[in-house]
Every structure is written in C-alpha cells, then in structure tokens.
Design a protein around this motif. Structure first.
Motif, PDB file in Angstrom:
ATOM      1  N   SER A  57      39.917  42.531  37.531  1.00  0.00           N
ATOM      2  CA  SER A  57      41.326  42.856  37.769  1.00  0.00           C
ATOM      3  C   SER A  57      42.138  42.764  36.478  1.00  0.00           C
ATOM      4  O   SER A  57      43.276  43.229  36.427  1.00  0.00           O
ATOM      5  CB  SER A  57      41.933  41.907  38.814  1.00  0.00           C
ATOM      6  OG  SER A  57      42.159  40.605  38.268  1.00  0.00           O
ATOM      7  N   ILE A  58      41.544  42.171  35.427  1.00  0.00           N
ATOM      8  CA  ILE A  58      42.219  42.100  34.131  1.00  0.00           C
ATOM      9  C   ILE A  58      42.110  43.455  33.449  1.00  0.00           C
ATOM     10  O   ILE A  58      41.021  43.981  33.260  1.00  0.00           O
ATOM     11  CB  ILE A  58      41.593  41.005  33.237  1.00  0.00           C
ATOM     12  CG1 ILE A  58      41.675  39.635  33.941  1.00  0.00           C
ATOM     13  CG2 ILE A  58      42.291  40.954  31.894  1.00  0.00           C
ATOM     14  CD1 ILE A  58      43.082  39.169  34.230  1.00  0.00           C
ATOM     15  N   ARG A  59      43.259  44.008  33.071  1.00  0.00           N
ATOM     16  CA  ARG A  59      43.305  45.342  32.472  1.00  0.00           C
ATOM     17  C   ARG A  59      43.994  45.304  31.116  1.00  0.00           C
ATOM     18  O   ARG A  59      44.719  44.358  30.799  1.00  0.00           O
ATOM     19  CB  ARG A  59      44.024  46.313  33.403  1.00  0.00           C
ATOM     20  CG  ARG A  59      43.392  46.428  34.792  1.00  0.00           C
ATOM     21  CD  ARG A  59      41.958  46.940  34.700  1.00  0.00           C
ATOM     22  NE  ARG A  59      41.292  46.975  35.986  1.00  0.00           N
ATOM     23  CZ  ARG A  59      41.364  47.990  36.825  1.00  0.00           C
ATOM     24  NH1 ARG A  59      42.071  49.069  36.514  1.00  0.00           N
ATOM     25  NH2 ARG A  59      40.727  47.957  37.985  1.00  0.00           N
ATOM     26  N   LEU A  60      43.784  46.368  30.348  1.00  0.00           N
ATOM     27  CA  LEU A  60      44.350  46.469  28.992  1.00  0.00           C
ATOM     28  C   LEU A  60      44.936  47.847  28.783  1.00  0.00           C
ATOM     29  O   LEU A  60      44.342  48.857  29.176  1.00  0.00           O
ATOM     30  CB  LEU A  60      43.263  46.198  27.947  1.00  0.00           C
ATOM     31  CG  LEU A  60      43.572  46.600  26.497  1.00  0.00           C
ATOM     32  CD1 LEU A  60      44.703  45.746  25.923  1.00  0.00           C
ATOM     33  CD2 LEU A  60      42.318  46.486  25.642  1.00  0.00           C
ATOM     34  N   ALA A  61      46.103  47.895  28.167  1.00  0.00           N
ATOM     35  CA  ALA A  61      46.707  49.162  27.745  1.00  0.00           C
ATOM     36  C   ALA A  61      47.234  48.981  26.331  1.00  0.00           C
ATOM     37  O   ALA A  61      47.833  47.950  26.005  1.00  0.00           O
ATOM     38  CB  ALA A  61      47.841  49.562  28.682  1.00  0.00           C
ATOM     39  N   SER A  62      46.972  49.958  25.458  1.00  0.00           N
ATOM     40  CA  SER A  62      47.440  49.915  24.073  1.00  0.00           C
ATOM     41  C   SER A  62      48.516  50.978  23.858  1.00  0.00           C
ATOM     42  O   SER A  62      48.441  52.071  24.422  1.00  0.00           O
ATOM     43  CB  SER A  62      46.271  50.151  23.103  1.00  0.00           C
ATOM     44  OG  SER A  62      45.300  49.133  23.233  1.00  0.00           O
ATOM     45  N   TRP A  77      47.052  42.525  31.497  1.00  0.00           N
ATOM     46  CA  TRP A  77      47.604  42.050  32.750  1.00  0.00           C
ATOM     47  C   TRP A  77      46.534  42.033  33.822  1.00  0.00           C
ATOM     48  O   TRP A  77      45.405  42.455  33.598  1.00  0.00           O
ATOM     49  CB  TRP A  77      48.770  42.957  33.189  1.00  0.00           C
ATOM     50  CG  TRP A  77      48.353  44.264  33.788  1.00  0.00           C
ATOM     51  CD1 TRP A  77      48.236  44.577  35.103  1.00  0.00           C
ATOM     52  CD2 TRP A  77      47.964  45.463  33.070  1.00  0.00           C
ATOM     53  NE1 TRP A  77      47.816  45.880  35.261  1.00  0.00           N
ATOM     54  CE2 TRP A  77      47.646  46.445  34.043  1.00  0.00           C
ATOM     55  CE3 TRP A  77      47.874  45.798  31.717  1.00  0.00           C
ATOM     56  CZ2 TRP A  77      47.229  47.730  33.686  1.00  0.00           C
ATOM     57  CZ3 TRP A  77      47.460  47.071  31.377  1.00  0.00           C
ATOM     58  CH2 TRP A  77      47.155  48.019  32.348  1.00  0.00           C
ATOM     59  N   SER A  78      46.914  41.545  35.003  1.00  0.00           N
ATOM     60  CA  SER A  78      45.996  41.492  36.133  1.00  0.00           C
ATOM     61  C   SER A  78      46.549  42.317  37.284  1.00  0.00           C
ATOM     62  O   SER A  78      47.755  42.309  37.552  1.00  0.00           O
ATOM     63  CB  SER A  78      45.787  40.047  36.603  1.00  0.00           C
ATOM     64  OG  SER A  78      45.073  40.022  37.835  1.00  0.00           O
ATOM     65  N   ASN A  79      45.648  43.013  37.982  1.00  0.00           N
ATOM     66  CA  ASN A  79      46.028  43.730  39.190  1.00  0.00           C
ATOM     67  C   ASN A  79      46.121  42.803  40.396  1.00  0.00           C
ATOM     68  O   ASN A  79      46.488  43.243  41.486  1.00  0.00           O
ATOM     69  CB  ASN A  79      45.016  44.837  39.494  1.00  0.00           C
ATOM     70  CG  ASN A  79      45.209  46.045  38.588  1.00  0.00           C
ATOM     71  OD1 ASN A  79      46.289  46.263  38.038  1.00  0.00           O
ATOM     72  ND2 ASN A  79      44.167  46.839  38.421  1.00  0.00           N
ATOM     73  N   PRO A  81      47.947  39.545  40.362  1.00  0.00           N
ATOM     74  CA  PRO A  81      48.706  38.493  39.672  1.00  0.00           C
ATOM     75  C   PRO A  81      48.941  37.244  40.512  1.00  0.00           C
ATOM     76  O   PRO A  81      48.998  36.138  39.960  1.00  0.00           O
ATOM     77  CB  PRO A  81      50.036  39.190  39.336  1.00  0.00           C
ATOM     78  CG  PRO A  81      50.151  40.300  40.336  1.00  0.00           C
ATOM     79  CD  PRO A  81      48.744  40.772  40.561  1.00  0.00           C
ATOM     80  N   VAL A  82      49.083  37.394  41.835  1.00  0.00           N
ATOM     81  CA  VAL A  82      49.344  36.224  42.675  1.00  0.00           C
ATOM     82  C   VAL A  82      48.134  35.295  42.698  1.00  0.00           C
ATOM     83  O   VAL A  82      48.262  34.075  42.531  1.00  0.00           O
ATOM     84  CB  VAL A  82      49.721  36.660  44.106  1.00  0.00           C
ATOM     85  CG1 VAL A  82      49.874  35.442  45.019  1.00  0.00           C
ATOM     86  CG2 VAL A  82      51.019  37.474  44.092  1.00  0.00           C
ATOM     87  N   ILE A  83      46.948  35.881  42.884  1.00  0.00           N
ATOM     88  CA  ILE A  83      45.723  35.064  42.926  1.00  0.00           C
ATOM     89  C   ILE A  83      45.447  34.445  41.561  1.00  0.00           C
ATOM     90  O   ILE A  83      45.160  33.245  41.451  1.00  0.00           O
ATOM     91  CB  ILE A  83      44.531  35.920  43.383  1.00  0.00           C
ATOM     92  CG1 ILE A  83      44.781  36.487  44.784  1.00  0.00           C
ATOM     93  CG2 ILE A  83      43.238  35.100  43.367  1.00  0.00           C
ATOM     94  CD1 ILE A  83      43.713  37.448  45.252  1.00  0.00           C
ATOM     95  N   ILE A  84      45.540  35.255  40.518  1.00  0.00           N
ATOM     96  CA  ILE A  84      45.294  34.750  39.166  1.00  0.00           C
ATOM     97  C   ILE A  84      46.310  33.664  38.816  1.00  0.00           C
ATOM     98  O   ILE A  84      45.956  32.616  38.268  1.00  0.00           O
ATOM     99  CB  ILE A  84      45.375  35.899  38.139  1.00  0.00           C
ATOM    100  CG1 ILE A  84      44.238  36.907  38.365  1.00  0.00           C
ATOM    101  CG2 ILE A  84      45.317  35.352  36.714  1.00  0.00           C
ATOM    102  CD1 ILE A  84      42.859  36.365  38.086  1.00  0.00           C
ATOM    103  N   GLY A  85      47.574  33.900  39.143  1.00  0.00           N
ATOM    104  CA  GLY A  85      48.623  32.930  38.836  1.00  0.00           C
ATOM    105  C   GLY A  85      48.413  31.612  39.551  1.00  0.00           C
ATOM    106  O   GLY A  85      48.679  30.538  38.993  1.00  0.00           O
ATOM    107  N   ALA A  86      47.922  31.671  40.787  1.00  0.00           N
ATOM    108  CA  ALA A  86      47.683  30.438  41.539  1.00  0.00           C
ATOM    109  C   ALA A  86      46.600  29.594  40.884  1.00  0.00           C
ATOM    110  O   ALA A  86      46.731  28.375  40.761  1.00  0.00           O
ATOM    111  CB  ALA A  86      47.297  30.778  42.981  1.00  0.00           C
ATOM    112  N   HIS A  87      45.529  30.235  40.436  1.00  0.00           N
ATOM    113  CA  HIS A  87      44.451  29.487  39.790  1.00  0.00           C
ATOM    114  C   HIS A  87      44.832  29.060  38.371  1.00  0.00           C
ATOM    115  O   HIS A  87      44.229  28.135  37.822  1.00  0.00           O
ATOM    116  CB  HIS A  87      43.172  30.332  39.752  1.00  0.00           C
ATOM    117  CG  HIS A  87      42.536  30.517  41.089  1.00  0.00           C
ATOM    118  ND1 HIS A  87      41.952  29.487  41.792  1.00  0.00           N
ATOM    119  CD2 HIS A  87      42.396  31.619  41.874  1.00  0.00           C
ATOM    120  CE1 HIS A  87      41.478  29.934  42.939  1.00  0.00           C
ATOM    121  NE2 HIS A  87      41.736  31.234  43.010  1.00  0.00           N
TER     122      HIS A  87
END
Length: 208
Positions: A57-62, A77-79, A81-87
C-alpha cells in the motif's frame, strides 16, 4: 585605440550548463530518496508481520513527472493510511458507545466479510445466543452453549442428549485496548531527508 575583450569560454553558456546539471542532480536525488524511503517503509511493515499486501500500500510519486527541476520532489504515502497510522502511533482504542470492545476468540471463527467477526454476525451465522458473564478480574465474556468442531469453532449441537455440549467463550469483553506500536515510519523518513544533500552532491558530480 580600441580594446576588445572576449571571454572564452562563454560564461552564460557555462552557467546554463551548470543549472542543467543541477536540475538533473536534484531530480535524480529526489527519485533515489523516494525509492529508498518506499522500500524502507515496506520493509518495516512486512518485517512487523503485517503482510506484503499492507506493505504494497506504500506508493511513490516523483515530481515533475517528466523532465528535471531544481524544485524536484518525491511523495511517499500509503493507500491504507488509517491502518498504517494505527500501527505507527499505537493508539488507545475505546468502544464507540462507551461500553465494551468484543474481541473474538478462536472459537468465534472469522467474518465472512473479512476481518474480525462481530457478536451480531456470529449469532446470525450460528443460530446460537450469546450469554454475558461478568468477571471482576480479567475480561468479561460472551459465551455460548454448543459444541466445538474439528477446527475448534463453536457450532450448534445436534445432540438430543446434550453429549459434547460445552460452554465456550466466544468473545472477550474489554473497555479499551492499547494497540502496540509496531512501526516507526518517522525514523526512516528523517533518515531519507538527511541523506538528500549528499545524494544531490553525488549526482551533480556524475552529471558534470
């Protein structure tokens, strides 16, 4: 007497070439930093046992998307964010209505919708009624009378004699849960930012 001054090589051309080299160096550095950070975050997530799906779910844009610029940037960023932010933060989770959080035991099985099963879904699926048991010490319980199948899940008993019927804990009830902090994304982000100047210098050397 006339004097003629000629500058060789052309200073303006040299400056323009140096600007172009700088644009390439900054753009390349930001792409490298972004790629490194994306890889580090994905590694953290999978290393914490959260799975490759969440890691992906981690993505990159340049930016810019084409060409080079002294103002180049990278966004990671992450697609989810709620789950990633909680952990990443390890928040304290409370029930929305102020009562209990129902944590399913192995006897509850899994939800047909994915994720954890709820008491309401469990009753609808099994046809059994849950019974509340209050305990002063330790979590209170939601239990049901039934039998345990070969997978250890509680199901309705078809026995007319009551043979094999047990009172199985289906849910643990707690007022709140502290989610353990399993990620430290800021550490990798700070390291990526700190490394940008060095990347720019190295890339500038190779473009000159």
């Amino acid at each position: 007497m006339r004097l003629r001054i000629e500058i060789n090589p052309d200073i303006a051309a040299l400056m323009q070439a140096e600007i172009a080299a700088g644009e390439k160096a900054v753009s390349a550095a930001m792409r490298e930093a972004g790629t490194s950070l994306k890889s580090a975050w994905r590694g953290q997530i999978t290393g914490a046992g959260l799975g490759t799906r969440l890691g992906n779910s981690i993505r990159l844009a340049s930016f810019p998307k084409s060409g080079d610029s002294l103002n180049a940037a990278a966004l990671v960023w992450s697609n989810a964010p709620v789950i990633i932010g909680a952990h990443d933060t390890g928040p304290l989770i409370r029930s929305k209505n102020g009562f209990w959080l129902a944590i399913p035991t192995p006897a509850a099985g899994k939800s047909t919708k994915g994720g954890r099963i709820t008491p309401g879904e469990w009753e609808r699926r099994t046809g059994l009624r849950l019974r509340f048991i209050y305990r002063r010490r330790g979590p209170s319980l939601l239990v049901a009378e039934g039998r345990l199948n070969t997978k250890g899940r509680a199901v309705a008993s078809k026995s007319k004699t009551g043979r094999g019927v047990v009172t199985a804990p289906i849910f643990l009830l707690v007022p709140q849960v502290k989610l353990p902090k399993r990620l430290d994304l800021a550490h990798d982000a700070e390291r990526a930012v700190d490394g940008v100047p060095g990347l720019i210098v190295e890339n500038w050397k190779t473009t000159r």
